[in-house]
Design a protein around this motif. Structure first.
Motif, PDB file in Angstrom:
ATOM      1  N   UNK A   1       8.492  24.254  -4.176  1.00 36.20           N
ATOM      2  CA  UNK A   1       7.400  24.798  -5.002  1.00 36.20           C
ATOM      3  C   UNK A   1       6.080  24.842  -4.235  1.00 36.20           C
ATOM      4  N   UNK A   2       5.889  23.912  -3.336  1.00 38.15           N
ATOM      5  CA  UNK A   2       4.663  23.962  -2.535  1.00 38.15           C
ATOM      6  C   UNK A   2       4.674  25.195  -1.624  1.00 38.15           C
ATOM      7  N   UNK A   3       5.850  25.546  -1.120  1.00 37.60           N
ATOM      8  CA  UNK A   3       5.972  26.747  -0.294  1.00 37.60           C
ATOM      9  C   UNK A   3       5.701  28.002  -1.112  1.00 37.60           C
ATOM     10  N   UNK A   4       6.157  28.006  -2.372  1.00 40.47           N
ATOM     11  CA  UNK A   4       5.994  29.180  -3.229  1.00 40.47           C
ATOM     12  C   UNK A   4       4.575  29.301  -3.788  1.00 40.47           C
ATOM     13  N   UNK A   5       3.925  28.164  -4.052  1.00 39.24           N
ATOM     14  CA  UNK A   5       2.593  28.185  -4.681  1.00 39.24           C
ATOM     15  C   UNK A   5       1.611  27.313  -3.895  1.00 39.24           C
ATOM     16  N   UNK A   6       1.292  27.663  -2.670  1.00 35.43           N
ATOM     17  CA  UNK A   6       0.420  26.798  -1.845  1.00 35.43           C
ATOM     18  C   UNK A   6      -0.986  26.654  -2.406  1.00 35.43           C
ATOM     19  N   UNK A   7      -1.568  27.726  -2.977  1.00 34.86           N
ATOM     20  CA  UNK A   7      -2.933  27.645  -3.501  1.00 34.86           C
ATOM     21  C   UNK A   7      -3.002  26.728  -4.720  1.00 34.86           C
ATOM     22  N   UNK A   8      -2.046  26.900  -5.617  1.00 34.75           N
ATOM     23  CA  UNK A   8      -2.025  26.050  -6.815  1.00 34.75           C
ATOM     24  C   UNK A   8      -1.786  24.591  -6.437  1.00 34.75           C
ATOM     25  N   UNK A   9      -0.922  24.365  -5.464  1.00 30.93           N
ATOM     26  CA  UNK A   9      -0.609  22.996  -5.043  1.00 30.93           C
ATOM     27  C   UNK A   9      -1.864  22.307  -4.499  1.00 30.93           C
ATOM     28  N   UNK A  10      -2.616  23.019  -3.666  1.00 27.94           N
ATOM     29  CA  UNK A  10      -3.827  22.446  -3.086  1.00 27.94           C
ATOM     30  C   UNK A  10      -4.879  22.183  -4.159  1.00 27.94           C
ATOM     31  N   UNK A  11      -5.056  23.140  -5.082  1.00 28.01           N
ATOM     32  CA  UNK A  11      -6.061  22.990  -6.141  1.00 28.01           C
ATOM     33  C   UNK A  11      -5.706  21.836  -7.077  1.00 28.01           C
ATOM     34  N   UNK A  12      -4.442  21.743  -7.446  1.00 30.61           N
ATOM     35  CA  UNK A  12      -4.021  20.685  -8.368  1.00 30.61           C
ATOM     36  C   UNK A  12      -4.106  19.310  -7.711  1.00 30.61           C
ATOM     37  N   UNK A  13      -3.801  19.257  -6.424  1.00 35.47           N
ATOM     38  CA  UNK A  13      -3.893  17.981  -5.725  1.00 35.47           C
ATOM     39  C   UNK A  13      -5.318  17.456  -5.748  1.00 35.47           C
TER      40      UNK A  13
END
Length: 220
Positions: free
Chosen positions: A55-67
């Motif tokens: 999922x991090x590969x598929x949604x890198x922007x969301x992963x960074x923002x949520x982190x």
């Protein structure tokens, strides 16, 4: 069947089960069984790690923002707490080998107190997320991040941290048995410390899993 001679006032040693040739074989079998069990636990978390990577590969922007929405201070404090608790668990094994049962109990009490502190901090983290709406899946309602994949991040977050929290509770239960035995029976010694050792091994797994979860979730 002959039994080991126990002198008056001495603490009895470990009992040899009938299906083992010697105490050394029995101890080795116990350690091997624990290593195999820990391997299955690692496989369990490996599935979550694989989901995280996909999922991090598929949604890198969301992963960074949520982190960035996670509380790094609380996560860091929890990491320090768990690493320190692993040290006290290791010291319990050291004292068990020396036959210092009260110190075994003291070390495990410290470990348990730090485990409670870890769970309390995690409770406040969860409470904040429920308040602002950074929840898993369809329960997500946080207006601050409306990116595809954001609910998936918190699904992985809650699944992995809740599963880890369950292992913390299991580990605490295991260590409680050794703590009570150290104080009440006081029979741990250089020839009888397997129970303490195996409990500490499980606690080290709890610590190791968090060491992986912390950078994955908080330091993306």
């Amino acid at each position: 069947m002959s039994s080991a001679h126990v002198t008056p006032g001495s603490v009895p040693g470990p009992k040899l089960a009938a299906h083992f040739a010697s105490l050394e074989v029995q101890k080795h079998a116990a350690r091997l069984g624990m290593w195999l069990f820990l391997a299955t636990e690692i496989l369990l978390f490996a599935g979550l790690f694989a989901c995280y990577a996909a999922y991090r590969f598929l949604f890198p922007e969301a992963w960074a923002a949520c982190s960035r929405e996670l509380d790094l201070t609380m996560g860091t404090v929890n990491t320090v707490v768990l690493i320190t608790s692993s040290f006290t668990a290791a010291m319990a094994v050291h004292y068990a080998k020396e036959g210092k049962n009260k110190m075994v109990g003291h070390m495990f009490v410290l470990t348990l107190l730090m485990a409670v502190a870890f769970l309390v901090i995690k409770y406040f983290e969860y409470k904040h997320k429920f308040h602002i709406g950074t929840l898993p899946g369809r329960y997500y309602f946080y207006e601050g991040i409306q990116l595809p994949g954001a609910p998936l991040f918190f699904t992985v977050y809650f699944a992995s941290t809740a599963l880890h929290g369950l292992h913390v509770l299991i580990g605490m239960t295991v260590l409680m048995f050794s703590t009570v035995r150290a104080y009440r029976v006081g029979d741990f010694s250089a020839n009888n410390y397997t129970m303490v050792e195996l409990g500490s091994m499980y606690w080290h797994l709890v610590d190791l899993v968090w060491i992986f979860l912390f950078p994955m979730l908080y330091l993306v």
